[in-house]
Motif scaffolding. Structure first.
Motif, PDB file in Angstrom:
ATOM      1  N   VAL A  84       9.127   5.947   2.814  1.00 54.50           N
ATOM      2  CA  VAL A  84       7.720   5.563   2.676  1.00 54.50           C
ATOM      3  C   VAL A  84       7.410   4.528   3.743  1.00 54.50           C
ATOM      4  O   VAL A  84       8.020   3.446   3.777  1.00 54.50           O
ATOM      5  CB  VAL A  84       7.445   4.975   1.276  1.00 54.50           C
ATOM      6  CG1 VAL A  84       5.956   4.705   1.106  1.00 54.50           C
ATOM      7  CG2 VAL A  84       7.944   5.912   0.192  1.00 54.50           C
ATOM      8  N   ASP A 142       1.266   4.991   4.512  1.00 57.05           N
ATOM      9  CA  ASP A 142       1.040   4.810   3.071  1.00 57.05           C
ATOM     10  C   ASP A 142       1.943   3.692   2.544  1.00 57.05           C
ATOM     11  O   ASP A 142       2.925   3.947   1.845  1.00 57.05           O
ATOM     12  CB  ASP A 142       1.317   6.122   2.327  1.00 57.05           C
ATOM     13  CG  ASP A 142       0.619   6.174   0.970  1.00 57.05           C
ATOM     14  OD1 ASP A 142      -0.182   5.254   0.684  1.00 57.05           O
ATOM     15  OD2 ASP A 142       0.879   7.121   0.202  1.00 57.05           O
ATOM     16  N   VAL A 144       3.726   0.626   0.543  1.00 54.97           N
ATOM     17  CA  VAL A 144       3.925   0.345  -0.874  1.00 54.97           C
ATOM     18  C   VAL A 144       3.129  -0.895  -1.255  1.00 54.97           C
ATOM     19  O   VAL A 144       3.163  -1.912  -0.569  1.00 54.97           O
ATOM     20  CB  VAL A 144       5.424   0.133  -1.179  1.00 54.97           C
ATOM     21  CG1 VAL A 144       5.627  -0.385  -2.600  1.00 54.97           C
ATOM     22  CG2 VAL A 144       6.186   1.446  -0.986  1.00 54.97           C
ATOM     23  N   THR A 156       1.981   3.400  -3.996  1.00 57.85           N
ATOM     24  CA  THR A 156       1.584   3.280  -2.601  1.00 57.85           C
ATOM     25  C   THR A 156       0.087   3.028  -2.490  1.00 57.85           C
ATOM     26  O   THR A 156      -0.662   3.128  -3.475  1.00 57.85           O
ATOM     27  CB  THR A 156       1.939   4.544  -1.803  1.00 57.85           C
ATOM     28  OG1 THR A 156       1.073   5.614  -2.224  1.00 57.85           O
ATOM     29  CG2 THR A 156       3.391   4.950  -2.043  1.00 57.85           C
TER      30      THR A 156
END
Length: 483
Positions: A84, A142, A144, A156
């Protein structure tokens, strides 16, 4: 999950957290609470789109890329790993942003995909297609925004809810910024941490006439050297007495400052900035110093350091002295199943018996690899890192001379400087008779390979003999014979 993988995961996270406490004398009385429960690694397919997020990496920098490669090498990535990232591109070798990326267009500037991780260490170029081929799930742009430790979930910015079995925090650092009230966000004012930042700076340099670089550290020295490649009026402003004060001696810094000045860079030392002022077009136009001095500038680059990007992970446990997320010698936080690597990790620096946080590409690579090996295998060796730093400047075509130095070890004790910077110079740090650190400018590959051996061995050195060395080569022979 297979029973074998479950046993491996539980083994990696059930060993007691002890190393950073034992290695830090001033932390013996710190009230650190450690969780003793084991975590579930089973994800319900009815609640989540991908039931195989056994491992999640948060971050899109070098550490994330090297961690991903290590998962692949152990056969633990395909369908099991997700990354992520707040960035729009796959992980890359970030040092290029203040070096080759800033070269003028006629001097072969670095561009993606040319420096994707892991080309900096001779590995595969991990383009977005590489991650797809390896079955690694990527979430770009995106970041967190929240972590729920009990439920083992991440939220997110787009609202995605991700379940994790093991979490590796590799968020790196964020640039320290000037406050908005003194012009820190004016058009034409730049900070460099990612490709988007570097793109914006290149766009400014294409139109610039006068560049002011704030900060006399790595960013300042590398950006100023690049600006000279664009043939721009360039000034470096910093509050210290000389360049790179945290590492360079005054004598060594003088050699670099003289070279920069010979190439057209102006210095304003011991100065503090009062504010940045905009012109009629709204862009930065002047830099105002506390003493009243005004310096004209249409492009300003701020390089005054960085802060660990702990973001929503403060609850995992922070180090109050060096900053960042507190981990042990296997990069485990105090929360079972959660790890931190790279710039954001405050880890035990084993050979010097202290806690450190290192902002360096080599540490990002090594810490990520060490963490993943400990997570997916039976490795229990604690991380034993040798601090190192380097810089390369004036490397573009047409430069009168390329500058490249490397340092290994600890810059403590008295110093002995050998050489005349034409082109070589070496500085040796001696403490209680032992060689603690060594810096070499313009060495050959064999000489650079010798430096970590010297710094790690810390041999007893004959100072008088070293001081009388007639050349850098002779000095290196003297210290090498002490091994």
């Amino acid at each position: 999950m297979s029973s074998v993988r479950r046993r491996m995961a539980n083994l990696a996270n059930s060993v007691c957290f002890k190393h950073s406490v034992a290695l830090r004398p001033d932390r013996r009385s710190s009230p650190i609470g450690f969780r003793s429960f084991r975590r579930s690694y089973v994800v319900s397919s009815s609640d989540f789109a991908n039931e195989n997020r056994e491992f999640v990496i948060v971050g899109g920098g070098n550490a994330a890329g090297y961690a991903a490669r290590t998962f692949v090498e152990h056969g633990m990535a395909d369908g099991r790993l997700a990354i992520v990232s707040k960035e729009a591109v796959a992980p890359y070798e970030r040092p290029a942003l203040t070096k080759g990326y800033l070269f003028p267009s006629d001097k072969k500037p670095a561009r993606l995909p040319g420096f994707h991780t892991c080309v900096g260490s001779g590995g595969d170029r991990q383009t977005p297609d590489w991650y797809k081929e390896k079955g690694i799930e990527m979430f770009y742009e995106d970041p967190v925004t929240n972590v729920d430790i009990e439920k083992q979930t991440l939220t997110t910015n787009s609202g995605k809810l991700l379940k994790f079995g093991s979490l590796i925090i590799a968020t790196g650092c964020i640039a320290s910024r000037f406050p908005e009230k003194i012009g820190g966000n004016l058009p034409g004012v730049h900070y460099i941490r990612d490709v988007a930042d570097a793109d914006a700076l290149v766009s400014s340099l294409e139109k610039a006439r006068k560049v002011v670089v704030v900060g006399g550290g790595y960013i300042g020295m590398e950006v100023a050297a690049a600006a000279i490649g664009w043939k721009l009026d360039t000034t470096i402003i910093f509050p210290e007495n000389h360049l790179l004060q945290r590492l360079f001696t005054a004598s060594l810094a003088r050699r670099y400052e003289e070279f920069y000045q010979e190439n057209g860079v102006k210095f304003i030392k011991g100065a503090s900035i009062k504010y940045l002022e905009a012109g009629a077009d709204g862009r930065v136009n002047y830099v105002k110093l506390e003493d009243g001095t005004t310096i004209e500038a249409d492009t300003v680059v701020i390089g005054i350091g960085a802060k660990p990007a702990v973001g929503p992970f403060e609850s995992v446990g922070l180090d109050s002295n060096v900053g960042g997320i507190q981990v042990d010698g296997l990069f485990r936080t105090r929360i079972p199943g959660i790890f931190a690597v790279g710039d954001v990790a405050a880890f035990p620096l084993k050979m010097y018996n202290r806690i450190a946080r290192v902002e360096h590409v080599d540490h990002a690579r090594r810490s990520a690899q060490h963490c993943v090996k400990a997570l997916v295998s039976a490795q229990t060796d604690t991380y034993d890192y040798l601090p190192s730093f380097y810089s390369r400047v004036f490397e573009y075509e047409g430069s009168p001379r390329k500058i490249w130095w490397q340092f290994f070890g600890d810059n403590v004790g008295e110093t002995i400087e050998i050489g005349n910077f034409n082109p070589k110079i070496a500085t040796f740090w001696i403490d209680s008779g032992k060689l603690k650190g060594v810096l070499l400018e313009s060495g050959n590959p064999e000489e650079f390979q010798l430096l970590p051996k010297l710094a790690r061995s810390q041999p007893i050195v004959d100072k008088a003999k070293l001081q009388n060395a007639s050349s850098v080569e002779e000095a290196l022979d003297i210290v090498q014979s002490s091994l």
